[in-house]
Design a protein around this motif. Structure first.
Motif, PDB file in Angstrom:
ATOM      1  N   GLY A  24       0.832  -1.127   0.127  1.00 12.74           N
ATOM      2  CA  GLY A  24      -0.054   0.120  -0.005  1.00 12.74           C
ATOM      3  C   GLY A  24       0.682   1.254  -0.060  1.00 12.74           C
ATOM      4  O   GLY A  24       1.937   1.276  -0.244  1.00 12.74           O
ATOM      5  N   SER A  25       0.147   2.279   0.486  1.00 15.13           N
ATOM      6  CA  SER A  25       1.057   3.684   0.551  1.00 15.13           C
ATOM      7  C   SER A  25       1.863   3.568   1.686  1.00 15.13           C
ATOM      8  O   SER A  25       1.791   2.846   2.663  1.00 15.13           O
ATOM      9  N   PHE A  26       2.718   4.318   1.647  1.00 14.57           N
ATOM     10  CA  PHE A  26       3.926   4.631   2.850  1.00 14.57           C
ATOM     11  C   PHE A  26       2.948   5.190   3.979  1.00 14.57           C
ATOM     12  O   PHE A  26       2.202   6.113   3.649  1.00 14.57           O
ATOM     13  N   SER A  27       3.328   4.720   5.108  1.00 13.09           N
ATOM     14  CA  SER A  27       2.783   5.420   6.568  1.00 13.09           C
ATOM     15  C   SER A  27       3.610   6.561   6.940  1.00 13.09           C
ATOM     16  O   SER A  27       4.803   6.564   6.411  1.00 13.09           O
ATOM     17  N   LEU A  28       3.370   7.122   7.891  1.00 11.49           N
ATOM     18  CA  LEU A  28       4.031   8.152   8.443  1.00 11.49           C
ATOM     19  C   LEU A  28       5.518   7.598   9.177  1.00 11.49           C
ATOM     20  O   LEU A  28       6.410   8.249   8.903  1.00 11.49           O
ATOM     21  N   PHE A  29       5.374   6.259   9.620  1.00 10.12           N
ATOM     22  CA  PHE A  29       6.555   5.776  10.040  1.00 10.12           C
ATOM     23  C   PHE A  29       7.640   5.619   8.987  1.00 10.12           C
ATOM     24  O   PHE A  29       8.691   5.940   9.086  1.00 10.12           O
ATOM     25  N   HIS A  30       7.184   4.950   8.039  1.00 10.08           N
ATOM     26  CA  HIS A  30       8.152   4.897   6.687  1.00 10.08           C
ATOM     27  C   HIS A  30       8.779   6.427   6.306  1.00 10.08           C
ATOM     28  O   HIS A  30       9.856   6.309   6.022  1.00 10.08           O
ATOM     29  N   TRP A  31       7.753   7.326   6.370  1.00  4.69           N
ATOM     30  CA  TRP A  31       8.373   8.515   5.761  1.00  4.69           C
ATOM     31  C   TRP A  31       9.285   8.997   6.777  1.00  4.69           C
ATOM     32  O   TRP A  31      10.332   9.788   6.480  1.00  4.69           O
TER      33      TRP A  31
END
Length: 70
Positions: A2-9
């Protein structure tokens, strides 16, 4: 996938800061901004046709013996 979460960013941002340091990031962003400005100016220059200044044309002078005076 899926799309990146805040943690990934946050992880990506931390990796970029560690790789490049805090001094090089603003420098790189400034270079990108200058490049974008030059690109836009180049597009504007291509859109406007160039007007070349033509030298003033003198009217053809007649020889003095052909001029009639009234």
């Amino acid at each position: 996938m899926g799309s990146f979460s805040l943690f990934h960013w946050i992880i990506v941002l931390a990796a970029v800061v560690l790789l490049f340091g805090t001094k090089r990031i603003p420098q790189a962003m400034g270079d990108i901004a200058r490049g974008m400005k030059q690109f836009r100016n180049g597009l504007r220059e291509e859109d406007t046709p160039e007007v070349q200044a033509t030298p003033p044309v003198k009217p053809a002078e007649l020889p003095h013996d052909t001029v009639h005076r009234a």
